[in-house]
Write an enzyme that holds these catalytic residues in place. Structure first.
Site, PDB file in Angstrom:
ATOM      1  N   ARG A 154     -86.910 -38.987  17.582  1.00  0.00           N
ATOM      2  CA  ARG A 154     -87.047 -38.733  19.011  1.00  0.00           C
ATOM      3  C   ARG A 154     -87.752 -39.916  19.646  1.00  0.00           C
ATOM      4  NH1 ARG A 154     -90.598 -33.492  18.688  1.00  0.00           N
ATOM      5  NH2 ARG A 154     -91.415 -34.778  16.984  1.00  0.00           N
ATOM      6  N   GLY A 253     -83.965 -28.991  34.054  1.00  0.00           N
ATOM      7  CA  GLY A 253     -84.314 -30.193  34.812  1.00  0.00           C
ATOM      8  C   GLY A 253     -83.090 -30.918  35.308  1.00  0.00           C
ATOM      9  N   GLY A 257     -80.416 -37.536  28.955  1.00  0.00           N
ATOM     10  CA  GLY A 257     -79.993 -38.933  29.033  1.00  0.00           C
ATOM     11  C   GLY A 257     -80.349 -39.633  27.742  1.00  0.00           C
ATOM     12  N   CYS A 260     -78.736 -41.401  22.806  1.00  0.00           N
ATOM     13  CA  CYS A 260     -78.136 -40.550  21.778  1.00  0.00           C
ATOM     14  C   CYS A 260     -77.289 -39.414  22.322  1.00  0.00           C
ATOM     15  CB  CYS A 260     -79.238 -39.982  20.876  1.00  0.00           C
ATOM     16  SG  CYS A 260     -80.093 -41.239  19.902  1.00  0.00           S
TER      17      CYS A 260
END
Length: 431
Positions: A154, A253, A257, A260
């Protein structure tokens, strides 16, 4: 074992750090001399919390080296990880030109047995294609193996994920390759999956596509919450307590984006279409994500009438906090739409920057939140940087000509913001 990492981007540098931290001798190879020179100084060319300190430590110790010399690097290393980019093409398919170049370089310069490991995200079947490219480029028919070892990092938390992975996936048909990779990862205490290369390649795509699906699902649910006057965050909290669902990726939200999710979902859909399978759920996931940013802008349009000649403060450019990555960032879509509608945009992000080759006449890049808010008629928050939540918004209200706040990340408390004088709109978060 000496390890070579081909590609010194986000995945490559993080992978190099992991193996150096585990005690192995590691070399990073790249054709970009600028990146290599910075890395030799222990400096990153991108932002990732905690990573630069570890890179610098291992550069100083001599355990981590960087080079542009393909011939020497490939000849002198036993295990070669391919960590180059695989961007999406315009038609949604993966662009494998950098994978092919790395494979051909390996084939041409290899001087003995090599274990080649694909860390890059590649379409199902790429392991077989890489074998073909290597064989076609060999000057001498040395033996080699190609394995798949996808990454699950991440951005913003790459160090944590790399040093304490939740699983290690190895795709190979070779017992020797399995043995070498198990030795390489021997210090890691986490579940292992050793499977066929195609399965390993699909695990990566399927994982990211599922997480993207959770995001788009919550974004659709947030629209219903707006109509029913229900707070989507409370719904997410209740859902997330179910261990079969979990709390992660339930935040409504502006959409997902980064480098990945957008490309991986698209590439998985294209892979399915090549085999005459329609992944209809993922088609909808992509459609919802493409339109989500405009849902918030519609709220702003209803309040402001239109954006023509209005000063709009956009807070946040990166696709998520703690990174400078703006690839496929929802903020870019917001900015482009505001430009089309002739708004005057004032942009601030604490880390991320617009590309040097991008220049918008009606966009002013500001050095502080205060500068971005000066005389603005609306604030649109696009990235949930921690510092935005720590600001004194009651004090900042005086800088605005109109106290309109459109929260694209549901970061603020709606009641609190309204209590200090803002017209506040989130995404399913207004109640």
């Amino acid at each position: 074992m000496k390890i070579l990492i081909i590609g010194t981007g986000y995945v490559g540098v993080t992978t190099a750090m992991v193996f150096a931290e585990s005690g192995w001798q590691v070399t990073g190879l790249d054709v970009d001399a600028f990146k290599i020179e910075r890395l030799r100084q222990g400096r990153l060319h991108f932002h990732e919390p905690g990573l630069e300190d570890l890179i610098s430590k291992h550069v100083r110790s001599g355990r981590l080296l960087f080079t542009t010399d393909k011939e020497k690097a490939i000849a002198e290393h036993d295990i070669i990880f391919i960590c180059v980019g695989t961007p999406s093409q315009l038609d949604g398919n993966a662009d494998l030109r950098y994978i092919q170049q790395a494979a051909e370089d390996i084939g041409y310069w290899m001087n003995d047995y090599k274990l080649v490991v694909t860390k890059s995200t590649v379409p199902v079947g790429s392991q077989e294609q890489i074998k073909t490219w290597i064989e076609a480029s060999q000057r001498v028919a040395y033996s080699f193996d190609v394995a798949s070892n996808p990454e699950f990092l991440r951005e913003g938390k790459a160090v944590e994920d790399a040093l304490r992975p939740d699983r290690i996936v190895i795709g190979t048909d070779s017992a020797n390759a399995t043995e070498q990779l198990q030795k390489l990862y021997g210090a890691f205490q986490c579940p292992w999956i050793v499977t066929k290369p195609r399965t390993a390649e699909l695990i990566k795509y399927a994982s990211n596509a599922f997480l993207a699906t959770k995001i788009s699902y919550m974004n659709e649910l947030a629209r219903l919450c707006d109509e029913l006057e229900i707070n989507v965050k409370e719904v997410a909290d209740g859902m997330g307590l179910d261990p079969r669902i979990g709390p992660s990726f339930l935040q409504a939200g502006l959409g997902y984006g980064g480098s990945c999710f957008p490309k991986d979902v698209s590439e998985l859909v294209m892979t399915a279409r090549k085999h005459e399978v329609n992944l209809r759920i993922l088609d909808q996931v992509m459609e919802v994500n493409c339109l989500q940013f405009n849902y918030l802008l519609d709220k702003a349009r209803k309040r402001l009438g239109d954006f023509t000649d209005k000063y709009i403060a956009v807070l946040g450019l990166a696709f998520k906090p703690n990174t400078d990555d703006i690839r496929e960032a929802p903020a870019l879509r917001v900015i482009q739409e505001l430009i089309l509608e002739k708004a005057k945009v004032r942009l601030f992000d604490p880390i991320a920057k617009l590309p040097v080759d991008v220049c918008y006449e009606t966009v002013t890049v500001c050095g502080s939140v205060e500068e971005a808010l000066q005389n603005a008629e609306a604030v649109i928050l696009c990235t949930e940087w921690t510092e935005f939540g720590q600001l004194n918004w009651e004090h900042l209200r005086a800088l605005l000509t109109q106290a309109n706040f459109f929260d694209g990340r549901n970061m603020m408390d709606a009641r609190q913001m309204r209590g200090i004088g803002y017209y506040y709109q989130g995404i399913g978060n207004d109640y």
